[in-house]
Design a protein around this motif. Sequence first.
Motif, PDB file in Angstrom:
ATOM      1  N   GLY A  45      20.388 -40.148   5.089  1.00 43.47           N
ATOM      2  CA  GLY A  45      20.963 -40.952   6.156  1.00 43.47           C
ATOM      3  C   GLY A  45      20.531 -42.408   6.063  1.00 43.47           C
ATOM      4  N   MET A  46      19.257 -42.618   5.740  1.00 42.51           N
ATOM      5  CA  MET A  46      18.777 -43.989   5.592  1.00 42.51           C
ATOM      6  C   MET A  46      19.505 -44.692   4.451  1.00 42.51           C
ATOM      7  SD  MET A  46      15.024 -45.384   4.459  1.00 42.51           S
ATOM      8  CE  MET A  46      15.407 -44.925   2.763  1.00 42.51           C
ATOM      9  N   GLY A  47      19.676 -43.984   3.333  1.00 37.69           N
ATOM     10  CA  GLY A  47      20.379 -44.575   2.203  1.00 37.69           C
ATOM     11  C   GLY A  47      21.818 -44.922   2.535  1.00 37.69           C
ATOM     12  N   ALA A  48      22.502 -44.019   3.256  1.00 39.32           N
ATOM     13  CA  ALA A  48      23.897 -44.280   3.614  1.00 39.32           C
ATOM     14  C   ALA A  48      24.013 -45.465   4.568  1.00 39.32           C
ATOM     15  CB  ALA A  48      24.498 -43.036   4.262  1.00 39.32           C
ATOM     16  N   ALA A  49      23.130 -45.529   5.552  1.00 41.89           N
ATOM     17  CA  ALA A  49      23.172 -46.640   6.508  1.00 41.89           C
ATOM     18  C   ALA A  49      22.877 -47.963   5.825  1.00 41.89           C
ATOM     19  CB  ALA A  49      22.171 -46.384   7.637  1.00 41.89           C
ATOM     20  N   GLY A  50      21.852 -47.976   4.989  1.00 43.14           N
ATOM     21  CA  GLY A  50      21.520 -49.208   4.281  1.00 43.14           C
ATOM     22  C   GLY A  50      22.626 -49.643   3.344  1.00 43.14           C
ATOM     23  N   ALA A  51      23.249 -48.678   2.636  1.00 37.78           N
ATOM     24  CA  ALA A  51      24.314 -49.018   1.688  1.00 37.78           C
ATOM     25  C   ALA A  51      25.542 -49.550   2.405  1.00 37.78           C
ATOM     26  CB  ALA A  51      24.682 -47.784   0.863  1.00 37.78           C
ATOM     27  N   ALA A  52      25.909 -48.932   3.528  1.00 37.20           N
ATOM     28  CA  ALA A  52      27.102 -49.367   4.260  1.00 37.20           C
ATOM     29  C   ALA A  52      26.951 -50.795   4.770  1.00 37.20           C
ATOM     30  CB  ALA A  52      27.375 -48.412   5.418  1.00 37.20           C
ATOM     31  N   THR A  53      25.835 -51.079   5.392  1.00 39.14           N
ATOM     32  CA  THR A  53      25.638 -52.426   5.938  1.00 39.14           C
ATOM     33  C   THR A  53      25.447 -53.454   4.829  1.00 39.14           C
ATOM     34  OG1 THR A  53      23.284 -51.862   6.205  1.00 39.14           O
ATOM     35  CG2 THR A  53      24.706 -51.635   8.138  1.00 39.14           C
ATOM     36  N   ALA A  54      24.771 -53.059   3.737  1.00 37.51           N
ATOM     37  CA  ALA A  54      24.576 -53.997   2.627  1.00 37.51           C
ATOM     38  C   ALA A  54      25.901 -54.320   1.945  1.00 37.51           C
ATOM     39  CB  ALA A  54      23.599 -53.409   1.619  1.00 37.51           C
ATOM     40  N   ALA A  55      26.800 -53.338   1.817  1.00 36.27           N
ATOM     41  CA  ALA A  55      28.105 -53.579   1.190  1.00 36.27           C
ATOM     42  C   ALA A  55      28.917 -54.576   2.000  1.00 36.27           C
ATOM     43  CB  ALA A  55      28.863 -52.259   1.052  1.00 36.27           C
ATOM     44  N   VAL A  56      28.895 -54.421   3.323  1.00 32.93           N
ATOM     45  CA  VAL A  56      29.623 -55.366   4.174  1.00 32.93           C
ATOM     46  C   VAL A  56      29.025 -56.761   4.061  1.00 32.93           C
ATOM     47  CG1 VAL A  56      30.240 -55.933   6.544  1.00 32.93           C
ATOM     48  CG2 VAL A  56      30.371 -53.577   5.754  1.00 32.93           C
ATOM     49  N   ALA A  57      27.678 -56.834   4.081  1.00 28.66           N
ATOM     50  CA  ALA A  57      27.020 -58.131   3.968  1.00 28.66           C
ATOM     51  C   ALA A  57      27.342 -58.792   2.634  1.00 28.66           C
ATOM     52  CB  ALA A  57      25.505 -57.957   4.125  1.00 28.66           C
ATOM     53  N   ALA A  58      27.391 -58.000   1.564  1.00 28.82           N
ATOM     54  CA  ALA A  58      27.718 -58.558   0.249  1.00 28.82           C
ATOM     55  C   ALA A  58      29.139 -59.090   0.227  1.00 28.82           C
ATOM     56  CB  ALA A  58      27.528 -57.492  -0.832  1.00 28.82           C
ATOM     57  N   ALA A  59      30.075 -58.366   0.867  1.00 25.43           N
ATOM     58  CA  ALA A  59      31.466 -58.822   0.910  1.00 25.43           C
ATOM     59  C   ALA A  59      31.605 -60.126   1.687  1.00 25.43           C
ATOM     60  CB  ALA A  59      32.339 -57.738   1.529  1.00 25.43           C
ATOM     61  N   GLN A  60      30.731 -60.336   2.648  1.00 27.26           N
ATOM     62  CA  GLN A  60      30.766 -61.554   3.438  1.00 27.26           C
ATOM     63  C   GLN A  60      29.959 -62.686   2.818  1.00 27.26           C
ATOM     64  OE1 GLN A  60      29.205 -59.953   7.075  1.00 27.26           O
ATOM     65  NE2 GLN A  60      31.257 -59.603   7.952  1.00 27.26           N
ATOM     66  N   GLY A  61      29.320 -62.418   1.707  1.00 28.82           N
ATOM     67  CA  GLY A  61      28.504 -63.429   1.066  1.00 28.82           C
ATOM     68  C   GLY A  61      27.187 -63.681   1.778  1.00 28.82           C
ATOM     69  N   ARG A  62      26.737 -62.713   2.561  1.00 28.63           N
ATOM     70  CA  ARG A  62      25.476 -62.864   3.284  1.00 28.63           C
ATOM     71  C   ARG A  62      24.322 -62.232   2.501  1.00 28.63           C
ATOM     72  NH1 ARG A  62      25.972 -64.239   8.701  1.00 28.63           N
ATOM     73  NH2 ARG A  62      28.141 -64.494   9.400  1.00 28.63           N
ATOM     74  N   MET A  63      23.104 -62.438   3.012  1.00 30.66           N
ATOM     75  CA  MET A  63      21.920 -61.890   2.358  1.00 30.66           C
ATOM     76  C   MET A  63      21.965 -60.366   2.430  1.00 30.66           C
ATOM     77  SD  MET A  63      17.909 -62.801   3.044  1.00 30.66           S
ATOM     78  CE  MET A  63      18.258 -64.544   2.768  1.00 30.66           C
ATOM     79  N   VAL A  64      21.982 -59.714   1.282  1.00 32.81           N
ATOM     80  CA  VAL A  64      22.184 -58.263   1.222  1.00 32.81           C
ATOM     81  C   VAL A  64      20.917 -57.500   1.590  1.00 32.81           C
ATOM     82  CG1 VAL A  64      22.774 -56.345  -0.298  1.00 32.81           C
ATOM     83  CG2 VAL A  64      23.993 -58.518  -0.489  1.00 32.81           C
ATOM     84  N   VAL A  65      19.733 -58.005   1.264  1.00 30.81           N
ATOM     85  CA  VAL A  65      18.509 -57.240   1.364  1.00 30.81           C
ATOM     86  C   VAL A  65      18.081 -56.992   2.810  1.00 30.81           C
ATOM     87  CG1 VAL A  65      16.921 -59.216   1.359  1.00 30.81           C
ATOM     88  CG2 VAL A  65      16.193 -57.034   0.370  1.00 30.81           C
ATOM     89  N   VAL A  66      18.582 -57.778   3.748  1.00 35.19           N
ATOM     90  CA  VAL A  66      18.116 -57.684   5.133  1.00 35.19           C
ATOM     91  C   VAL A  66      18.390 -56.307   5.722  1.00 35.19           C
ATOM     92  CG1 VAL A  66      18.411 -58.568   7.472  1.00 35.19           C
ATOM     93  CG2 VAL A  66      18.304 -60.147   5.532  1.00 35.19           C
ATOM     94  N   TRP A  67      19.630 -55.816   5.564  1.00 35.32           N
ATOM     95  CA  TRP A  67      20.005 -54.578   6.250  1.00 35.32           C
ATOM     96  C   TRP A  67      19.372 -53.330   5.635  1.00 35.32           C
ATOM     97  CZ3 TRP A  67      21.002 -56.013  10.681  1.00 35.32           C
ATOM     98  CH2 TRP A  67      21.779 -57.129  10.957  1.00 35.32           C
ATOM     99  N   PRO A  68      19.262 -53.210   4.315  1.00 38.35           N
ATOM    100  CA  PRO A  68      18.497 -52.067   3.787  1.00 38.35           C
ATOM    101  C   PRO A  68      17.054 -52.046   4.267  1.00 38.35           C
ATOM    102  CG  PRO A  68      19.857 -53.005   2.057  1.00 38.35           C
ATOM    103  CD  PRO A  68      19.962 -53.943   3.229  1.00 38.35           C
TER     104      PRO A  68
END
Length: 372
Positions: free
Chosen positions: A105-128
């Motif tokens: 569950g932690m991996g899925a949550a971190g991956a989902a939010t990081a993917a959105v952040a990457a698409a927006q050009g934001r800092m990816v590492v924050v949400w994981p």
Amino acid sequence: MRDRYAAVLPSWWRAVSGACALGAAGAVPFVDAGWPARGAVVALLLVQGTAAGWLMRDRPGAALAVTAAAGAGIQALAPEVGPGILFVVLCAFAWLRPARTSLWGMGAAGAATAAVAAAQGRMVVVWPVAALLAWSWGALGRAEAARRHAEARRAAVEERARIGRELHDVLSHTVSVMVVQAAAADDVFDANPGLARRAVRNLEAEGRQALAELRHFLRSVRDADGGEADGSVPGLGDLDRLAASVTGAGLRVRIQREGMAGVRVPSGAGLAVYRIVQEALTNALRHARAGRADVVLRYADGRLDVDVRDDGPGALTAPGSTASGGTGLAGSGQGIAGMRERALLLGGTFEAGPDPDGGFRVRASLPVGEAT
């Protein structure tokens, strides 16, 4: 070791989930300037995430999946609001499920939010990292709750074992003596009525003593503080009465005390010594076909040694017992284990087995402190 703890979310969980959603909803009016419908969609996603969070107690896996989708949508539409409710639900999920499950569950949550952040050009590492922190908090809470649960269960098991030892020791000795006295009374009832009456009186005395010990024991079980302050717990001072009782039933008992002058024995150790001697004599009376038993109490260097020997030829030990001979506890297999437990619980040692010189021997050594 497999995690078998069945966690349950506390009753205040839904209030926390709702409060977090309301806090996030407070930012919705500030995100709809460019697209008026965006605020409404974000609000709906918050409602979806909150509703899923409320189902966490019953369907944690489904609740986390729905909340992850809602959190990713909120992050995509309104980065200003952020997927905070997802991390609250992830924390609860880590509380409810073992680590090997909640890590997915932690991996899925971190991956989902990081993917959105990457698409927006934001800092990816924050949400994981945020997902890891939320999971860690829930996992630590689960570990602490599991520890408290295990301690409570262990305490309950130990208390049941204590109750079982006390009941076995009281009833086994008393019933054995009463059976012997009743048989003796029956044997001489016609030939010697006076002796029969004396055996019956002894039987009555044993019954009264057993009732007194049982009443005290039941009081101690009900009393949270142990109930031993009234002085009715048997100890070293009751050994002579015990010896007289067993002698009256047909087993001659001699008690010797060495180095005991001025020695003050703690009540817990005194009770353990009494029960060990009581069990050893009871088994010698019931199973060893012994005519005599010697009890030696010896104090030296802060330790009290107990030595009980009978002169019986020995009886066959019942299956499951750990020793053979006079006090082999034929028929129950619990007495030797109970004596050993009493000694070990006080930091002492215990041995039981056939004596090379004949009969059966029980030895225990208990730490009692320095003489006063």
